[in-house]
Design an enzyme around this catalytic site. Structure first.
Site, mmCIF file in Angstrom:
data_model
loop_
_atom_site.group_PDB
_atom_site.id
_atom_site.type_symbol
_atom_site.label_atom_id
_atom_site.label_comp_id
_atom_site.label_asym_id
_atom_site.label_seq_id
_atom_site.Cartn_x
_atom_site.Cartn_y
_atom_site.Cartn_z
ATOM 1 N N HIS A 1 5.254 8.785 1.240
ATOM 2 C CA HIS A 1 5.864 9.646 -0.081
ATOM 3 C C HIS A 1 6.432 8.482 -0.559
ATOM 4 O O HIS A 1 5.917 7.617 -1.232
ATOM 5 C CB HIS A 1 6.566 10.762 0.398
ATOM 6 N N HIS B 1 -3.874 9.121 -3.723
ATOM 7 C CA HIS B 1 -3.253 10.119 -4.325
ATOM 8 C C HIS B 1 -3.586 11.489 -4.019
ATOM 9 O O HIS B 1 -4.517 11.650 -4.255
ATOM 10 C CB HIS B 1 -2.411 9.901 -5.770
ATOM 11 N N ASP C 1 3.453 3.450 -6.824
ATOM 12 C CA ASP C 1 4.067 2.536 -5.900
ATOM 13 C C ASP C 1 3.451 1.272 -5.514
ATOM 14 O O ASP C 1 3.984 0.278 -4.802
ATOM 15 C CB ASP C 1 3.967 3.303 -4.005
HETATM 16 C C1 SDX Z 1 3.721 9.088 -3.786
HETATM 17 O O1 SDX Z 1 2.579 13.903 -4.526
HETATM 18 C C2 SDX Z 1 3.154 13.177 -5.236
HETATM 19 O O2 SDX Z 1 3.197 13.249 -6.578
HETATM 20 C C3 SDX Z 1 3.593 11.826 -4.646
HETATM 21 C C4 SDX Z 1 4.402 10.778 -5.619
HETATM 22 C C5 SDX Z 1 5.454 11.424 -6.183
HETATM 23 O O3 SDX Z 1 5.578 10.932 -7.797
HETATM 24 O O4 SDX Z 1 6.110 12.149 -5.876
HETATM 25 O O5 SDX Z 1 3.174 10.626 -6.449
HETATM 26 C C6 SDX Z 1 4.660 9.591 -5.000
HETATM 27 O O6 SDX Z 1 4.134 9.486 -2.839
HETATM 28 C C7 SDX Z 1 2.586 8.322 -4.248
HETATM 29 C C8 SDX Z 1 1.704 8.045 -2.751
HETATM 30 C C9 SDX Z 1 2.296 7.059 -2.106
HETATM 31 N N1 SDX Z 1 1.807 6.771 -0.779
HETATM 32 C C10 SDX Z 1 0.997 5.799 -0.409
HETATM 33 O O7 SDX Z 1 0.421 4.968 -1.581
HETATM 34 C C11 SDX Z 1 0.301 5.732 1.086
HETATM 35 C C12 SDX Z 1 -1.068 5.239 1.073
HETATM 36 N N2 SDX Z 1 -1.691 6.331 0.350
HETATM 37 C C13 SDX Z 1 -2.427 7.391 1.353
HETATM 38 O O8 SDX Z 1 -1.416 7.832 2.479
HETATM 39 C C14 SDX Z 1 -3.027 8.676 0.722
HETATM 40 O O9 SDX Z 1 -3.710 8.229 -0.165
HETATM 41 C C15 SDX Z 1 -2.098 9.700 0.291
HETATM 42 C C16 SDX Z 1 -1.421 10.465 1.544
HETATM 43 C C17 SDX Z 1 -1.109 9.186 -0.655
HETATM 44 C C18 SDX Z 1 -3.014 10.809 -0.384
HETATM 45 O O10 SDX Z 1 -4.042 11.230 0.665
HETATM 46 P P1 SDX Z 1 -4.835 12.442 0.539
HETATM 47 O O11 SDX Z 1 -5.069 12.892 -1.024
HETATM 48 O O12 SDX Z 1 -4.347 13.274 1.637
HETATM 49 O O13 SDX Z 1 -6.404 11.791 0.784
HETATM 50 P P2 SDX Z 1 -6.926 11.678 2.143
HETATM 51 O O14 SDX Z 1 -5.779 11.591 3.290
HETATM 52 O O15 SDX Z 1 -7.734 13.220 2.377
HETATM 53 O O16 SDX Z 1 -7.591 10.787 2.153
HETATM 54 C C19 SDX Z 1 -9.287 10.787 1.505
HETATM 55 C C20 SDX Z 1 -10.130 9.718 2.099
HETATM 56 C C21 SDX Z 1 -9.682 9.396 3.705
HETATM 57 O O17 SDX Z 1 -10.962 8.820 3.879
HETATM 58 P P3 SDX Z 1 -12.242 9.568 4.825
HETATM 59 O O18 SDX Z 1 -11.661 10.325 6.024
HETATM 60 O O19 SDX Z 1 -12.788 10.569 3.770
HETATM 61 O O20 SDX Z 1 -13.249 8.509 5.299
HETATM 62 O O21 SDX Z 1 -9.370 8.326 1.641
HETATM 63 C C22 SDX Z 1 -9.123 7.675 2.534
HETATM 64 C C23 SDX Z 1 -8.673 8.714 3.913
HETATM 65 O O22 SDX Z 1 -9.004 7.839 4.988
HETATM 66 N N3 SDX Z 1 -7.637 7.193 2.024
HETATM 67 C C24 SDX Z 1 -7.416 6.250 1.983
HETATM 68 C C25 SDX Z 1 -6.048 5.598 1.542
HETATM 69 N N4 SDX Z 1 -5.644 7.164 1.065
HETATM 70 C C26 SDX Z 1 -6.868 7.818 1.330
HETATM 71 N N5 SDX Z 1 -8.039 4.904 2.528
HETATM 72 C C27 SDX Z 1 -7.449 3.597 2.465
HETATM 73 N N6 SDX Z 1 -6.205 3.487 1.856
HETATM 74 C C28 SDX Z 1 -5.491 4.418 1.327
HETATM 75 N N7 SDX Z 1 -4.425 4.384 0.751
#
Ligand code: SDX
Length: 389
Positions: free
Chosen positions: A230, A269, A325
């Protein structure tokens, strides 16, 4: 239903229903606070004016804004016991965000009337106190974590310049550069102020729905923001860029991500399946900052990483784009903030979003949040004595 709250109005009355504060169109990468596009607010407004907008729903008149700034400025100091008895009690290498979460909760013990949440004037006083004290607490946590003396607020300065002064007690000559940095940081505060029902804000609404005081609710929200998935992602991006070390290593790193070795931090996201509009503005703000501080050497790696990822089917097929981020940490680092302070910098402005949701929840007079779960465990069975197992 794995990751979503089981929502059945008959049972849950969760704190996560409708809201008039922030609108996100994830498919098209649109973000509006109370109907105003984030791009316009970032360009034309200030953090305190946006905080007023989020909380009261309208941009303030001149008189309203003058009173708001006066009230915020009046409450920037923290009780001496918070400083001497509390913050100084932490271990020398305590993480500033862990200190901040605790300090926000501790404030609930300094304002007994905080629990009188039915009184609108009292809710206003707590709202002003929390917004005003966040920079003071944040700077104090930093100063204690690096063994430097506490710096009192200088209320002759604007909100964000005052924070920089408490962080570094900037000598006069640097104020020109300092104001350029304060303006850039104020823009970043606007971009981080609210974001609908993210993990931290959902936590705020969940705790507040029990009629807990706003300090305890905000401490819970800050604890959620502390998580690397997050608010902690901006700190993780810098560590990731340092590990990549050179633009020559970007392609091999991206292959590792595609193999599932790790996530590309700062990408993806839950809601945006397009470019996070905040990331676009932050990228533009970086130029303003680097003109003062000098370019962050990690920028070239970040730009190459974005270029490679946006052209790669793995990321395009999963609609993974830079989020808020991805670039913010580069700016904070160039300004001189240690990485441990990055999530603290997220929490300072997000306090106004949490409080806007708290006010809305109190005025919606909602029931306590009580999400349900679908039971998928063992069916009924009889107890087996220890010797018979
Ligand atoms: C913030 O909600 C908000 O508004 C939060 C925020 C705010 O202002 O409060 O915007 C702030 O928290 C932004 C996010 C910061 N976090 C990160 O940057 C951490 C890296 N991101 C991932 O952890 C991820 O993208 C999430 C948790 C942010 C979102 O993940 P989702 O929407 O749950 O997507 P998912 O886990 O279902 O992924 C879908 C696919 C998966 O691959 P498959 O299983 O389909 O093969 O995309 C892949 C995931 O493995 N994936 C990524 C990835 N994010 C998702 N692969 C590589 N790198 C990534 N960053």
């Amino acid at each position: 239903l794995g990751n979503t709250w089981f929502y059945d109005p008959a049972y849950t009355q969760t704190a996560a229903t409708s809201s008039a504060i922030t609108e996100i169109d994830g498919e098209n990468g649109i973000l509006r606070y109370r109907g105003y596009p984030i791009e316009e607010l970032a360009e034309k407004s200030s953090y305190l004016e946006v905080a007023y907008l989020l909380i009261f729903g309208e941009l303030p008149t001149e008189d309203q804004f003058a009173e708001w700034v006066h009230d915020i400025t009046y409450h920037t100091f923290i009780h001496e016991n918070v400083r001497k008895r509390f913050l100084e009690g932490f271990h020398h290498d305590a993480h500033p965000m862990g200190m901040l979460v605790s300090a926000i909760a501790a404030l609930s013990t300094f304002y007994p009337n905080a629990k009188e949440i039915d009184d609108e004037d009292n809710r206003y006083r707590q709202t002003v106190r929390l917004i005003a004290k966040m920079p003071t607490l944040a700077a104090a946590c930093h100063r204690f974590s690096v063994g430097q003396p506490f710096v009192y607020p200088d209320n002759s300065l604007g909100f964000t310049a005052n924070f920089l002064s408490m962080m570094w007690k900037i000598a006069e000559p640097r104020y020109d550069a300092n104001y350029a940095l304060a303006h850039a940081l104020d823009t970043l505060f606007i971009l981080h102020a609210d974001h609908e029902l993210n993990c931290g804000t959902a936590t705020m609404r969940m705790i507040a729905s029990s009629n807990s005081d706003p300090y305890s609710s905000a401490a819970g929200a800050a604890a959620a923001l502390y998580g690397p998935r997050h608010g902690g992602a901006n700190e993780a991006v810098i560590r990731m860029l340092n590990r990549i070390g050179s633009i020559d290593n970007v392609n091999s790193f991206v292959e590792g991500v595609k193999n599932g070795d790790e996530k590309l931090m700062g990408f993806g996201h839950r809601v945006y399946k397009n470019y996070d509009p905040r990331a676009r503005i932050i990228k533009q703000t970086a130029d303003e900052v680097f003109a003062v501080t000098g370019k962050n050497p990690l920028l070239d790696i970040a730009l190459k990483l974005e270029e490679v990822a946006l052209e790669d089917d793995y990321f395009k097929s999963r609609k993974l784009y830079p989020n808020v981020d991805f670039y913010s940490g580069l700016i904070y680092q160039a300004m001189g903030f240690p990485t441990e302070m990055f999530t603290v910098l997220f929490a300072i402005p997000r306090m106004s979003g949490w409080l806007a949701h708290w006010k809305e929840l109190m005025e919606q007079d909602q029931k306590i949040a009580r999400p349900r779960q679908l039971y998928v465990g063992a069916g009924e069975r009889s107890f087996v004595e220890l010797g018979d197992r």
